[in-house]
Design an enzyme around this catalytic site. Structure first.
Site, short mmCIF file in Angstrom:
data_model
loop_
_atom_site.label_atom_id
_atom_site.label_comp_id
_atom_site.label_asym_id
_atom_site.label_seq_id
_atom_site.Cartn_x
_atom_site.Cartn_y
_atom_site.Cartn_z
N HIS A 187 -13.26 -7.39 0.90
CA HIS A 187 -13.59 -7.25 1.63
C HIS A 187 -12.12 -5.65 3.16
O HIS A 187 -11.11 -5.17 2.37
CB HIS A 187 -12.17 -8.38 2.25
CG HIS A 187 -12.38 -9.57 2.42
ND1 HIS A 187 -11.87 -10.43 3.12
CD2 HIS A 187 -13.62 -10.16 1.94
CE1 HIS A 187 -13.19 -11.47 2.55
NE2 HIS A 187 -13.51 -11.39 1.89
N TYR A 217 -5.38 -15.27 9.01
CA TYR A 217 -3.44 -15.12 8.83
C TYR A 217 -3.54 -15.73 10.70
O TYR A 217 -3.85 -15.19 11.64
CB TYR A 217 -3.02 -14.64 9.04
CG TYR A 217 -2.72 -13.95 7.25
CD1 TYR A 217 -1.92 -14.77 6.36
CD2 TYR A 217 -4.21 -12.94 6.60
CE1 TYR A 217 -2.73 -13.98 4.41
CE2 TYR A 217 -4.46 -12.41 5.33
CZ TYR A 217 -3.38 -13.01 4.54
OH TYR A 217 -3.42 -13.01 3.15
N PRO A 239 3.15 -16.34 -1.11
CA PRO A 239 2.32 -16.42 -1.72
C PRO A 239 1.58 -15.74 0.05
O PRO A 239 0.44 -15.60 -0.02
CB PRO A 239 1.21 -17.58 -1.59
CG PRO A 239 2.00 -18.91 -0.91
CD PRO A 239 2.90 -18.15 -0.95
N LYS A 284 0.56 -10.89 -3.23
CA LYS A 284 1.35 -9.80 -3.66
C LYS A 284 1.36 -10.70 -5.67
O LYS A 284 1.54 -9.95 -6.63
CB LYS A 284 2.72 -9.75 -3.40
CG LYS A 284 2.63 -8.76 -2.22
CD LYS A 284 1.84 -7.47 -2.58
CE LYS A 284 1.16 -7.21 -0.80
NZ LYS A 284 0.38 -6.36 -1.29
N TYR A 289 -0.79 -4.63 2.25
CA TYR A 289 -1.75 -5.51 2.18
C TYR A 289 -3.18 -5.19 0.73
O TYR A 289 -2.92 -5.53 -0.40
CB TYR A 289 -2.52 -5.70 2.91
CG TYR A 289 -2.95 -7.18 3.01
CD1 TYR A 289 -2.35 -7.99 3.02
CD2 TYR A 289 -4.68 -6.91 2.43
CE1 TYR A 289 -2.91 -9.64 2.76
CE2 TYR A 289 -5.13 -8.39 2.22
CZ TYR A 289 -4.46 -9.41 2.86
OH TYR A 289 -4.86 -10.95 2.82
#
Length: 392
Positions: free
Chosen positions: A73, A202, A294, A298, A386
Site C-alpha cells: 500500500h 480510518y 491497534p 504497531k 506509520y
C-alpha cells in the site's frame, strides 16, 4: 534435562523470528509454545507490516510468500466530514506498508524452522522460569505428552505475550508498569468479500471510529468502535453491516461490499509498557513487554523491532562475550516503544469518540484531522511514523 543457549517462551512472530535470527548466527535456541501449531497458525491478529519489517523478512529469506501474496500500500485514507483525505505514504516518505496477516508470517517462520530442523515445541504446559538473576537460568515445563522437562539456558527470552508467564517472573520491586485503559473497544470482523476500497480507511464519525482494512483480494477486515464492556452477542451480522455503512458513508462514489462474516470478536483498548524490559538473564520482547492500541498498527512491528535488537545483543553476549548491547537492550528498545506508544495514542485520540468528551474536545479532534489532511508537514510526520521508524 536438556541444554540450549537461548530458551524462547512463545511461538508468535517475536519468538519464532528471534529463534531464526539466532540460528542464522550459529546460536542454539529452543522455542516453547503453550498452544498447538494449528492454533498459532490460524490466530488472526495484526495485518499491517511496516517497511522495516518487510525489509527484514526479505533479508533473512522468509519473505517469498509475503512478496507474492501480500498487498503493498502506498497510502491510506483519513475519512471525516464525509470526505476522504489521502495520506500518500510513498510520496511523503519514499516507503510503503504491506498488508500481510500475522498468522501468515507465523506460518512462514514455522515452515522455515521445519525446513532447517530448528526446534519448536508446541502444547507445553506448567512453564516456570528459574534462577533468572544468575548466569545459569533454566525452564521447567511439561511437554505435549505430559512429561516433566528441564531446559538449561544461558539466556531466556520472554516472547509469550501479555498474559504469559515471563513478565510475572520478574520480582515486583524490580519492575515498573505504565498503563492506560481506554473507555472503548474494537469490534472486529473478518468478512468473505472483496475490499470496498483499494487502501485502508480510518474513519472519524460522530457515532464512533470505523476502519476498513483487508487481508487478501477476497477477504475484508473491518472494525467498529464500541463501548469497552460491550457483548458480542448484542451484535448480529445485520447490525454490524448497518453500522459500518453509516460510519463509512461518504459524499461521492463509495459502496460498502457486504458478505458472509467468518469471524467476529471484541478487543479492549489499552496502552501498557514494562520498564525495564530485562531482568538478569531474562529479556522480554513484544506483547510480554508492551501493548499499544491497534489504531497505529504497531503491535507486531514493535515485537519484530525488539527481537532484531535482541538478536544482535545476544550474538555479542554469547559468541563474543561482550555484554554492552545486552545491558542496553531495554533502553534501546524503549526509545522506539515510547515513540510507538505516543503515535498509537495520538491516532486513537484523534479518531475515536470518547464517551466522556464534550463538544469542545470534539471540535479539537476535527481541527487536528483537518490540519493533518491539509498540511504537508503534519501528513509527513504521520506517514513517517506509520511506515515505521528504524529498528535502532
Amino acid at each position: 534435562m536438556a541444554r540450549t543457549q537461548v530458551g524462547i517462551i512463545g511461538a508468535g512472530p517475536a519468538g519464532l523470528l528471534l529463534s531464526y535470527l539466532l540460528h542464522a548466527e550459529g546460536i542454539d535456541a529452543v522455542v516453547l509454545e503453550a498452544r498447538s501449531r494449528e492454533y498459532v497458525e490460524k490466530r488472526v491478529r495484526a495485518g499491517v507490516c511496516e517497511h522495516p519489517t518487510v525489509e527484514l523478512l526479505r533479508e533473512i529469506g522468509v519473505g517469498t510468500r509475503m512478496d507474492s501474496e501480500g498487498l503493498p500500500h502506498h497510502g491510506f485514507s483519513l475519512r471525516f466530514d464525509r470526505e476522504d483525505h489521502r495520506i500518500a505514504l510513498s510520496e511523503l516518505t519514499g516507503k510503503t506498508i504491506t498488508v500481510y496477516g500475522q498468522q501468515e508470517i507465523v506460518k512462514d517462520l514455522i515452515a522455515a524452522h521445519e525446513a532447517k530442523g530448528y526446534p519448536v515445541e508446541f502444547e507445553v504446559s506448567d512453564v516456570e522460569l528459574h534462577e533468572l538473576p544468575g548466569d545459569q537460568p533454566f525452564v521447567t515445563y511439561r511437554d505435549a505428552d505430559g512429561v516433566s522437562r528441564r531446559l538449561d539456558c544461558d539466556v531466556i527470552a520472554g516472547c509469550d505475550g501479555f498474559h504469559g508467564v515471563s513478565r510475572p517472573a520478574i520480582p515486583a520491586d524490580r519492575v515498573r508498569f505504565f498503563n492506560r485503559e481506554y473507555p472503548f473497544a474494537w469490534l472486529g470482523v473478518l468478512a468473505q468479500t472483496p475490499p470496498s476500497h483499494e487502501e485502508l480507511i480510518y474513519t472519524h464519525h460522530e457515532r464512533g471510529f470505523a476502519l476498513h482494512s483487508m487481508r487478501s483480494p477476497e477477504i475484508t477486515r473491518l472494525y467498529l468502535q464500541v463501548p469497552f464492556d460491550e457483548k458480542i452477542e448484542e451484535w448480529s451480522d445485520d447490525r454490524i453491516w448497518s453500522e459500518l455503512s453509516l460510519r463509512l458513508e461518504v459524499d461521492g462514489e463509495f459502496s460498502l461490499r457486504e458478505g458472509p462474516i467468518l469471524d467476529k470478536g471484541i478487543t479492549p483498548m489499552r496502552s501498557f509498557v514494562t520498564e525495564p524490559m530485562q531482568y538478569g538473564r531474562l529479556f522480554l520482547a513484544g506483547d510480554a513487554a508492551h501493548i499499544v492500541p491497534p489504531t497505529g498498527a504497531k503491535g507486531m512491528n514493535l515485537a519484530i523491532a525488539d527481537v532484531r535488537v535482541l538478536s544482535r545483543a545476544l550474538v555479542e553476549l554469547l559468541q563474543h562475550k561482550r555484554s554492552e548491547l545486552a545491558e542496553s537492550y531495554s533502553d534501546t528498545c524503549l526509545r522506539r516503544v515510547w515513540r510507538a506508544e505516543h503515535f498509537s495514542w495520538y491516532m486513537t485520540s484523534m479518531l475515536h469518540v470518547d464517551p466522556s468528551s464534550d463538544d469542545f474536545q470534539r471540535r479539537l479532534q476535527l481541527s487536528q484531522l483537518r490540519y493533518t489532511a491539509s498540511s504537508t508537514a503534519a501528513a509527513t510526520s504521520l506517514a513517517e511514523n506509520y511506515v515505521g521508524l528504524p529498528f535502532e
